[in-house]
Scaffold this motif. Structure first.
Motif, short mmCIF file in Angstrom:
data_model
loop_
_atom_site.label_atom_id
_atom_site.label_comp_id
_atom_site.label_asym_id
_atom_site.label_seq_id
_atom_site.Cartn_x
_atom_site.Cartn_y
_atom_site.Cartn_z
N MET A 1 0.83 -1.18 0.00
CA MET A 1 0.00 0.00 0.00
C MET A 1 0.88 1.24 0.00
SD MET A 1 -3.13 -0.16 2.64
CE MET A 1 -4.53 0.76 2.27
N THR A 2 0.49 2.21 -0.77
CA THR A 2 1.29 3.43 -0.80
C THR A 2 0.99 4.27 0.43
OG1 THR A 2 -0.37 4.67 -2.00
CG2 THR A 2 1.22 3.43 -3.32
N GLN A 3 1.84 5.25 0.63
CA GLN A 3 1.67 6.11 1.80
C GLN A 3 0.37 6.91 1.71
OE1 GLN A 3 4.86 8.85 2.40
NE2 GLN A 3 4.13 9.50 4.41
N LYS A 4 0.02 7.38 0.50
CA LYS A 4 -1.19 8.16 0.31
C LYS A 4 -2.43 7.31 0.62
CE LYS A 4 -3.77 10.83 -3.07
NZ LYS A 4 -3.85 11.27 -4.44
N ALA A 5 -2.44 6.07 0.15
CA ALA A 5 -3.57 5.19 0.41
C ALA A 5 -3.67 4.85 1.89
CB ALA A 5 -3.45 3.91 -0.41
N THR A 6 -2.53 4.68 2.55
CA THR A 6 -2.54 4.38 3.98
C THR A 6 -3.08 5.57 4.77
OG1 THR A 6 -0.60 2.98 3.68
CG2 THR A 6 -1.13 3.63 5.93
N GLN A 7 -2.67 6.77 4.40
CA GLN A 7 -3.17 7.97 5.08
C GLN A 7 -4.66 8.14 4.83
OE1 GLN A 7 -0.70 11.05 3.51
NE2 GLN A 7 0.93 10.76 5.03
N SER A 8 -5.09 7.90 3.60
CA SER A 8 -6.51 8.03 3.28
C SER A 8 -7.34 7.02 4.05
CB SER A 8 -6.75 7.84 1.79
OG SER A 8 -6.11 8.86 1.06
N ALA A 9 -6.86 5.80 4.17
CA ALA A 9 -7.58 4.77 4.91
C ALA A 9 -7.64 5.12 6.38
CB ALA A 9 -6.91 3.41 4.70
N ASP A 10 -6.55 5.66 6.93
CA ASP A 10 -6.54 6.08 8.33
C ASP A 10 -7.51 7.23 8.55
OD1 ASP A 10 -4.67 4.16 8.93
OD2 ASP A 10 -2.96 5.54 8.80
N ASN A 11 -7.53 8.18 7.63
CA ASN A 11 -8.45 9.32 7.75
C ASN A 11 -9.89 8.86 7.63
OD1 ASN A 11 -6.36 11.10 8.07
ND2 ASN A 11 -6.29 11.69 5.91
N ARG B 1 -13.20 9.26 10.39
CA ARG B 1 -14.38 10.06 10.07
C ARG B 1 -15.58 9.14 9.89
NH1 ARG B 1 -10.81 12.66 6.11
NH2 ARG B 1 -11.68 11.09 4.75
N PRO B 2 -16.63 9.33 10.65
CA PRO B 2 -17.80 8.44 10.51
C PRO B 2 -18.60 8.67 9.24
CG PRO B 2 -18.22 10.14 12.14
CD PRO B 2 -16.79 10.28 11.72
N GLU B 3 -18.43 9.83 8.57
CA GLU B 3 -19.24 10.11 7.39
C GLU B 3 -18.70 9.42 6.14
OE1 GLU B 3 -16.14 13.31 7.50
OE2 GLU B 3 -17.55 12.56 8.97
N THR B 4 -17.51 8.88 6.16
CA THR B 4 -16.96 8.19 5.00
C THR B 4 -16.60 6.77 5.36
OG1 THR B 4 -14.75 8.95 5.49
CG2 THR B 4 -16.03 10.31 3.98
N VAL B 5 -16.62 5.92 4.35
CA VAL B 5 -16.29 4.52 4.57
C VAL B 5 -14.81 4.29 4.30
CG1 VAL B 5 -16.70 2.17 3.79
CG2 VAL B 5 -18.60 3.76 4.02
N ALA B 6 -14.37 4.68 3.13
CA ALA B 6 -12.97 4.44 2.76
C ALA B 6 -12.59 5.37 1.62
CB ALA B 6 -12.78 3.00 2.34
N ALA B 7 -11.33 5.40 1.34
CA ALA B 7 -10.84 6.14 0.19
C ALA B 7 -10.40 5.15 -0.86
CB ALA B 7 -9.68 7.04 0.60
N ILE B 8 -10.93 5.31 -2.05
CA ILE B 8 -10.57 4.43 -3.15
C ILE B 8 -9.93 5.29 -4.22
CG2 ILE B 8 -11.43 2.88 -4.93
CD1 ILE B 8 -13.72 2.20 -2.99
N ARG B 9 -8.65 5.03 -4.48
CA ARG B 9 -7.86 5.80 -5.44
C ARG B 9 -7.93 7.30 -5.16
NH1 ARG B 9 -8.23 2.95 -11.30
NH2 ARG B 9 -7.85 0.86 -10.55
N GLY B 10 -7.95 7.64 -3.89
CA GLY B 10 -7.95 9.04 -3.50
C GLY B 10 -9.33 9.67 -3.37
N TYR B 11 -10.38 8.95 -3.76
CA TYR B 11 -11.74 9.48 -3.65
C TYR B 11 -12.38 8.97 -2.37
CZ TYR B 11 -11.36 10.76 -8.54
OH TYR B 11 -10.97 11.31 -9.72
N ARG B 12 -12.97 9.89 -1.61
CA ARG B 12 -13.69 9.50 -0.41
C ARG B 12 -15.10 9.08 -0.80
NH1 ARG B 12 -13.68 14.34 3.06
NH2 ARG B 12 -12.88 15.42 1.25
#
Length: 78
Positions: free
Chosen positions: A1-11, A15-26
């Protein structure tokens, strides 16, 4: 996993309003909309009511023809 994807998944996990980040999209969580209510009423509630009404009509005719008692909803109306 890249660093950006790891940060997005952590973010996304924080946040309860989002499920996950897929290719940078929330991606927002699923929610119950008016269209969902419309389809629920159309495809679940109305068929259940129709079957219940048909079953009640059958019970009404069976009990009024073969017994002196009435055990159906139609008995309330006549």
């Amino acid at each position: 996993m890249t660093q950006k994807a790891t940060q997005s998944a952590d973010n996304a996990a924080s946040r309860p309003e989002t499920v996950a980040a897929i290719r940078g999209y929330r991606i927002p969580k699923r929610r119950f909309t008016r269209w969902a209510l419309y389809y629920f009423l159309l495809y679940v509630v109305l068929p259940v009511l129709a079957v219940s009404l048909l079953f009640d009509a059958v019970l009404y005719f069976v009990f009024t023809r073969f017994t002196d008692h009435c055990w159906a909803l139609f008995c309330l109306f006549g």
